[in-house]
Enzyme design. Structure first.
Site, PDB file in Angstrom:
ATOM      1  N   TRP A 198       1.411  -5.821  -5.350  1.00 33.21           N
ATOM      2  CA  TRP A 198       2.625  -5.595  -4.580  1.00 33.21           C
ATOM      3  C   TRP A 198       2.962  -4.110  -4.583  1.00 33.21           C
ATOM      4  CZ3 TRP A 198       7.607  -3.786  -5.595  1.00 33.21           C
ATOM      5  CH2 TRP A 198       8.497  -4.073  -4.543  1.00 33.21           C
ATOM      6  N   ASP A 199       2.713  -3.355  -5.354  1.00 34.17           N
ATOM      7  CA  ASP A 199       3.230  -1.905  -5.395  1.00 34.17           C
ATOM      8  C   ASP A 199       2.035  -0.999  -5.774  1.00 34.17           C
ATOM      9  OD1 ASP A 199       5.389  -0.093  -5.309  1.00 34.17           O
ATOM     10  OD2 ASP A 199       5.530   0.024  -7.372  1.00 34.17           O
TER      11      ASP A 199
END
Length: 304
Positions: A198-199
């Site tokens: 996600w990041d």
């Protein structure tokens, strides 16, 4: 005693309110408990992001350098040890988890070379290639049970989108966010089953340490795990080290690295979903405008 950076205290207060201030106030005691529990001694100045405090430490039993990560337990952080174990089992190139305290959320991790983030190089296109390779290994792993899902995230985003669009002051921003929501609706029925980071931006990839046998490796850290489609992973690499003229090139390079170039439209829709996600947060915070870089990413991907 440890010093809690003012920036960490400010971000916890801003985003988590009273719970964040309580977390910050408890950090010295939590650090002391973890140092004693795992037989650690501090080994340098602390580091931090927006959510966590990281202390370089050494294990007294064997002299191994490690990193003690202190963070509050929430929907995102609860999945981090699960994801790290799954990636370790698959040899996928994530930071090694040495120990974990489920009650406090503290993680004992292998020490990487914090002096050498992927963002530190001068050739950004080379960094994009490295990130694409790291990301391809991560998303090749099927997600284990019990993690939050992109399907659930998308349901909440699409439900909130009409109100958020109306809160934006600029008509062009309103049209852009509505178009992002429309793109997400087209793919929402198949949210995917891969283990997502996600990041994964350029500061969340560090060089491995030679003394740990990982010289020459680039290693991912600090995931916010999610079960979903790999196309939802591309946005951080477009936004971090932002360059408007490189958006489409980076998008094409990343879709090729992840094997998504055969379904480029689907990857584009999920990337627009990340613009929608950030736009919803901006509207919720009363900002009234889309972040300029995010709006430009959407325009470039939409061919405007």
């Amino acid at each position: 005693m440890i010093d809690v950076p003012e920036e960490l205290a400010a971000s916890q207060s801003r985003y988590n309110g009273a719970a964040g201030r309580a977390f910050v106030a408890g950090l010295p005691d939590l650090a002391a408990r973890c140092l004693e529990r795992w037989g650690l001694r501090p080994d340098g100045p602390s580091m931090h992001g927006m959510c966590a405090l990281v202390l370089p430490v050494v294990r007294e039993a064997d002299g191994r350098p490690a990193a003690l990560k202190l963070q509050a337990v929430d929907e995102e952080t609860a999945g981090e040890p699960v994801a790290l174990r799954a990636w370790a089992a698959a040899g996928a190139g994530a930071v090694e988890l040495l120990d974990h305290d489920p009650e406090s959320g503290a993680l004992l991790l292998e020490r990487l070379d914090e002096r050498r983030p992927l963002s530190g190089g001068t050739d950004v296109r080379e960094a994009v290639g490295v990130l694409g390779g790291v990301l391809a290994r991560l998303v090749a792993v099927p997600a284990p049970e019990g993690l939050r899902t992109l399907g659930g995230v998308v349901d909440r985003m699409l439900a909130a989108a009409p109100e958020a669009v109306a809160l934006l002051a600029d008509a062009a921003d309103r049209r852009l966010l509505a178009d992002c929501a429309a793109a997400v609706r087209e793919v929402a029925g198949e949210p995917g089953d891969r283990l997502l980071h996600w990041d994964l931006h350029y500061d969340n990839i560090l060089a491995g340490r030679a003394e740990a046998g990982r010289a020459g490796e680039w290693i991912a850290l600090d995931p916010k795990p999610l079960v979903g489609d790999p196309g939802f992973e591309l946005f951080p690499a477009l936004d971090n080290l932002f360059d408007a003229d490189e958006v489409v090139w980076r998008f094409d390079a990343l879709t090729e690295a992840l094997g998504l170039d055969h379904d480029r439209e689907r990857a584009r829709a999920w990337t627009l979903g990340r613009v929608l996600q950030h736009g919803l947060w901006a509207a919720e915070d009363g900002e009234g405008r889309l972040p300029p870089d995010h709006a430009e990413i959407a325009r470039r991907l939409l061919g405007r």
